[in-house]
Design a protein around this motif. Sequence first.
Motif, PDB file in Angstrom:
ATOM      1  N   VAL A  67       2.860   6.696  -6.072  1.00 10.99           N
ATOM      2  CA  VAL A  67       3.378   5.969  -4.907  1.00 10.99           C
ATOM      3  C   VAL A  67       2.866   4.530  -4.902  1.00 10.99           C
ATOM      4  CG1 VAL A  67       3.362   5.850  -2.380  1.00 10.99           C
ATOM      5  CG2 VAL A  67       3.706   8.044  -3.512  1.00 10.99           C
ATOM      6  N   VAL A  68       1.584   4.349  -5.196  1.00 10.44           N
ATOM      7  CA  VAL A  68       1.007   2.994  -5.224  1.00 10.44           C
ATOM      8  C   VAL A  68       1.674   2.147  -6.304  1.00 10.44           C
ATOM      9  CG1 VAL A  68      -1.091   1.685  -5.719  1.00 10.44           C
ATOM     10  CG2 VAL A  68      -1.189   3.673  -4.205  1.00 10.44           C
ATOM     11  N   ILE A  69       1.847   2.709  -7.499  1.00 17.09           N
ATOM     12  CA  ILE A  69       2.512   1.966  -8.569  1.00 17.09           C
ATOM     13  C   ILE A  69       3.942   1.627  -8.177  1.00 17.09           C
ATOM     14  CG2 ILE A  69       3.359   2.126 -10.949  1.00 17.09           C
ATOM     15  CD1 ILE A  69       0.853   3.816 -11.566  1.00 17.09           C
ATOM     16  N   HIS A  70       4.651   2.565  -7.560  1.00 17.56           N
ATOM     17  CA  HIS A  70       6.030   2.328  -7.132  1.00 17.56           C
ATOM     18  C   HIS A  70       6.097   1.178  -6.132  1.00 17.56           C
ATOM     19  CE1 HIS A  70      10.165   4.108  -6.914  1.00 17.56           C
ATOM     20  NE2 HIS A  70      10.194   3.300  -5.876  1.00 17.56           N
ATOM     21  N   VAL A  71       5.193   1.163  -5.170  1.00 15.89           N
ATOM     22  CA  VAL A  71       5.169   0.091  -4.169  1.00 15.89           C
ATOM     23  C   VAL A  71       4.868  -1.248  -4.828  1.00 15.89           C
ATOM     24  CG1 VAL A  71       3.916  -0.776  -2.154  1.00 15.89           C
ATOM     25  CG2 VAL A  71       4.656   1.599  -2.223  1.00 15.89           C
ATOM     26  N   PHE A  86       5.296 -14.065  -2.889  1.00 18.07           N
ATOM     27  CA  PHE A  86       4.509 -12.843  -2.770  1.00 18.07           C
ATOM     28  C   PHE A  86       4.617 -12.318  -1.349  1.00 18.07           C
ATOM     29  CE2 PHE A  86       0.531 -10.771  -1.537  1.00 18.07           C
ATOM     30  CZ  PHE A  86       0.545  -9.713  -2.435  1.00 18.07           C
ATOM     31  N   ALA A  87       4.759 -11.015  -1.221  1.00 17.89           N
ATOM     32  CA  ALA A  87       4.842 -10.393   0.102  1.00 17.89           C
ATOM     33  C   ALA A  87       4.018  -9.109   0.096  1.00 17.89           C
ATOM     34  CB  ALA A  87       6.288 -10.069   0.447  1.00 17.89           C
ATOM     35  N   MET A  88       3.380  -8.863   1.195  1.00 23.83           N
ATOM     36  CA  MET A  88       2.643  -7.609   1.365  1.00 23.83           C
ATOM     37  C   MET A  88       3.623  -6.511   1.776  1.00 23.83           C
ATOM     38  SD  MET A  88      -0.534  -8.165   0.719  1.00 23.83           S
ATOM     39  CE  MET A  88      -1.396  -6.803   1.468  1.00 23.83           C
ATOM     40  N   PRO A  89       3.267  -5.245   1.523  1.00 17.53           N
ATOM     41  CA  PRO A  89       4.134  -4.158   1.983  1.00 17.53           C
ATOM     42  C   PRO A  89       4.270  -4.196   3.504  1.00 17.53           C
ATOM     43  CG  PRO A  89       2.418  -3.328   0.528  1.00 17.53           C
ATOM     44  CD  PRO A  89       2.117  -4.755   0.788  1.00 17.53           C
ATOM     45  N   PRO A  90       5.464  -3.931   4.016  1.00 18.64           N
ATOM     46  CA  PRO A  90       5.691  -4.019   5.467  1.00 18.64           C
ATOM     47  C   PRO A  90       5.157  -2.809   6.226  1.00 18.64           C
ATOM     48  CG  PRO A  90       7.704  -3.424   4.363  1.00 18.64           C
ATOM     49  CD  PRO A  90       6.692  -3.666   3.287  1.00 18.64           C
ATOM     50  N   VAL A  91       3.869  -2.557   6.113  1.00 19.33           N
ATOM     51  CA  VAL A  91       3.258  -1.377   6.742  1.00 19.33           C
ATOM     52  C   VAL A  91       3.191  -1.545   8.258  1.00 19.33           C
ATOM     53  CG1 VAL A  91       1.175   0.029   6.856  1.00 19.33           C
ATOM     54  CG2 VAL A  91       1.958  -0.858   4.669  1.00 19.33           C
ATOM     55  N   MET A  92       2.878  -2.737   8.698  1.00 16.90           N
ATOM     56  CA  MET A  92       2.761  -2.984  10.138  1.00 16.90           C
ATOM     57  C   MET A  92       4.003  -3.695  10.655  1.00 16.90           C
ATOM     58  SD  MET A  92      -0.061  -1.579  10.787  1.00 16.90           S
ATOM     59  CE  MET A  92      -0.426  -2.072  12.445  1.00 16.90           C
ATOM     60  N   ALA A  93       4.430  -3.308  11.821  1.00 15.40           N
ATOM     61  CA  ALA A  93       5.555  -3.953  12.493  1.00 15.40           C
ATOM     62  C   ALA A  93       5.057  -4.437  13.840  1.00 15.40           C
ATOM     63  CB  ALA A  93       6.704  -2.972  12.675  1.00 15.40           C
ATOM     64  N   GLU A  94       5.900  -5.170  14.502  1.00 16.10           N
ATOM     65  CA  GLU A  94       5.510  -5.630  15.829  1.00 16.10           C
ATOM     66  C   GLU A  94       5.383  -4.420  16.748  1.00 16.10           C
ATOM     67  OE1 GLU A  94       7.034  -8.966  18.945  1.00 16.10           O
ATOM     68  OE2 GLU A  94       7.370  -9.177  16.807  1.00 16.10           O
ATOM     69  N   ALA A 106       6.568   8.473   2.507  1.00 18.59           N
ATOM     70  CA  ALA A 106       6.545   9.942   2.499  1.00 18.59           C
ATOM     71  C   ALA A 106       7.595  10.496   1.543  1.00 18.59           C
ATOM     72  CB  ALA A 106       6.769  10.475   3.911  1.00 18.59           C
ATOM     73  N   ALA A 107       8.779   9.889   1.529  1.00 12.87           N
ATOM     74  CA  ALA A 107       9.825  10.318   0.591  1.00 12.87           C
ATOM     75  C   ALA A 107       9.373  10.081  -0.848  1.00 12.87           C
ATOM     76  CB  ALA A 107      11.123   9.583   0.876  1.00 12.87           C
ATOM     77  N   LEU A 108       8.712   8.944  -1.091  1.00 14.71           N
ATOM     78  CA  LEU A 108       8.171   8.676  -2.424  1.00 14.71           C
ATOM     79  C   LEU A 108       7.140   9.731  -2.814  1.00 14.71           C
ATOM     80  CD1 LEU A 108       7.582   4.807  -2.533  1.00 14.71           C
ATOM     81  CD2 LEU A 108       9.277   6.122  -3.799  1.00 14.71           C
TER      82      LEU A 108
END
Length: 130
Positions: A67-71, A86-94, A106-108
Motif C-alpha cells: 500500500v505504501v509503495i502504491h501511494v 510535489f504533493a502529500m497524500p490527501p489524508v486530511m481534509a477540512e 482500505a481497498a488497496l
Amino acid sequence: MEDFMNTLEGWLGPVWNWFEPGLVTYAGNGEAVSWMPFLIQLGVIALVLAILMRGAGAILIFTIVGVVIHVVVDLVMPMIRDGAQFAMPPVMAEGGVNMVYMQYLAALAVGYLIAIIIFSIIKGMIFRGD
C-alpha cells in the motif's frame, strides 16, 4: 447456484459500495475506475512483494508495504510524466480525516492482501524448494 450467487452478492454488495467512492476518486476519473492502469500497478507491486516474501507470517507487513509503495507511485508518477509539483497524500481534509482517501487505502490493502496471497501460492507451486 443462483441462490449462492444472490447470497454472495448480498454479502459483497455493501463492501463494494463502501470501497467504490475511494476507488472512483483516486483510481479513476471521478466517474468510473480506470481498472487497467490500477490493476497493472497493483499486480506488478504484488508480484515483486510475493517473490520477496519468505514466509506466510509476513503477509500483513508486505500488504502494508504494498500500500505504501502504491501511494508513493501514485504521487510520483504525475511529477515524472507531467512535471507536477510535489504533493502529500490527501489524508486530511477540512474538518478531519479524508474518509474517501481512507476508503481508497482500505481497498488497496484488501487488493494487496488477496494478490500477494495468490502470487505466493503460485510461487509455492513453481518453486517447491523455497
